[in-house]
Design a protein around this motif. Structure first.
Motif, PDB file in Angstrom:
ATOM      1  N   MET A   1       0.850  -1.161   0.000  1.00  0.00           N
ATOM      2  CA  MET A   1       0.000   0.000   0.000  1.00  0.00           C
ATOM      3  C   MET A   1       0.901   1.230   0.000  1.00  0.00           C
ATOM      4  O   MET A   1       1.812   1.331   0.799  1.00  0.00           O
TER       5      MET A   1
ATOM      6  N   ILE B   1       1.005   5.456   0.057  1.00  0.00           N
ATOM      7  CA  ILE B   1       0.200   6.591   0.488  1.00  0.00           C
ATOM      8  C   ILE B   1       1.029   7.859   0.383  1.00  0.00           C
ATOM      9  O   ILE B   1       2.212   7.871   0.711  1.00  0.00           O
TER      10      ILE B   1
ATOM     11  N   LEU C   1      -4.743  12.491   2.470  1.00  0.00           N
ATOM     12  CA  LEU C   1      -4.137  11.205   2.158  1.00  0.00           C
ATOM     13  C   LEU C   1      -4.572  10.740   0.780  1.00  0.00           C
ATOM     14  O   LEU C   1      -5.762  10.681   0.489  1.00  0.00           O
TER      15      LEU C   1
ATOM     16  N   ILE D   1      -4.320   7.390  -1.364  1.00  0.00           N
ATOM     17  CA  ILE D   1      -4.053   5.999  -1.015  1.00  0.00           C
ATOM     18  C   ILE D   1      -4.142   5.096  -2.240  1.00  0.00           C
ATOM     19  O   ILE D   1      -5.174   5.052  -2.903  1.00  0.00           O
TER      20      ILE D   1
ATOM     21  N   ILE E   1      -0.232   1.265   8.050  1.00  0.00           N
ATOM     22  CA  ILE E   1      -0.409   2.609   7.491  1.00  0.00           C
ATOM     23  C   ILE E   1      -1.226   3.474   8.450  1.00  0.00           C
ATOM     24  O   ILE E   1      -0.873   4.629   8.711  1.00  0.00           O
TER      25      ILE E   1
ATOM     26  N   SER F   1      -9.292  11.663   3.070  1.00  0.00           N
ATOM     27  CA  SER F   1      -8.702  10.492   2.430  1.00  0.00           C
ATOM     28  C   SER F   1      -9.324  10.257   1.063  1.00  0.00           C
ATOM     29  O   SER F   1     -10.543  10.335   0.903  1.00  0.00           O
TER      30      SER F   1
ATOM     31  N   SER G   1      -8.959   7.595  -2.510  1.00  0.00           N
ATOM     32  CA  SER G   1      -8.323   6.457  -3.157  1.00  0.00           C
ATOM     33  C   SER G   1      -7.649   6.944  -4.436  1.00  0.00           C
ATOM     34  O   SER G   1      -8.151   7.843  -5.108  1.00  0.00           O
TER      35      SER G   1
ATOM     36  N   TYR H   1      -9.745  -0.446   1.282  1.00  0.00           N
ATOM     37  CA  TYR H   1      -9.750   1.003   1.508  1.00  0.00           C
ATOM     38  C   TYR H   1     -10.713   1.349   2.657  1.00  0.00           C
ATOM     39  O   TYR H   1     -10.363   2.104   3.559  1.00  0.00           O
TER      40      TYR H   1
END
Length: 153
Positions: free
Chosen positions: A1, A3, A29, A31, A45, A76, A78, A106
């Motif tokens: 992962m 980030i 973030l 991600i 994380i 956050s 994705s 996620y």
């Protein structure tokens, strides 16, 4: 992962021109989830994001406080493109986890952040949506994390 952590003065996400979420001072973030990521990666994380000292304290000492100690927010998003590789001039995303599986992981990560910190402080965009992200990077401070390289958690 993978980030990307950005210390921000503010950040917001829009989908179809409509504001989905926004934060003031805190972290944004981005991600990216890869095909071999697991809940263990998300756990590492989450702990690191909440613990990393990216903010000043009350005496203006740099790198003294984390997002939790300051009660700041987190936005956050994705971003499957973090695992892109180039094949000639085109990006290839075969290292990114399939959308249905990555959405589950996620959400696991977001729930972990909410459980370890505060549900009200963790905001998100719309998973998989085409969006516009407005980030006012503070510093600028940008930290790259890869769960495969995290030590000392």
């Amino acid at each position: 992962m993978k980030i990307v952590i950005q210390r921000v003065s503010s950040a917001s996400v829009l989908v179809d021109g409509k504001l989905i979420n926004s934060i003031s001072k805190g972290l944004c973030l981005l991600i990216g989830i890869t095909t071999d990521d697991t809940e263990k990666d998300a756990d590492m994380i989450a702990k690191k994001v909440l613990d990393i000292k990216l903010f000043e304290d009350e005496f203006q000492k740099r790198w003294a406080k984390n997002v939790v100690e300051n009660e700041y927010e987190i936005l956050s998003l994705s971003q499957f493109t973090l695992h892109a590789t180039l094949k000639g001039r085109k990006p290839d995303f075969h290292k990114s986890m399939a959308a249905d599986l990555s959405k589950e992981l996620y959400q696991y990560l977001l729930n972990k952040l909410r459980n370890l910190y505060s549900a009200e402080k963790i905001k998100e965009g719309v998973f998989g949506a085409y969006c516009q992200v407005n980030i006012v990077n503070d510093g600028p401070v940008t930290i790259l994390l890869d769960s495969k390289n995290i030590t000392n958690i």
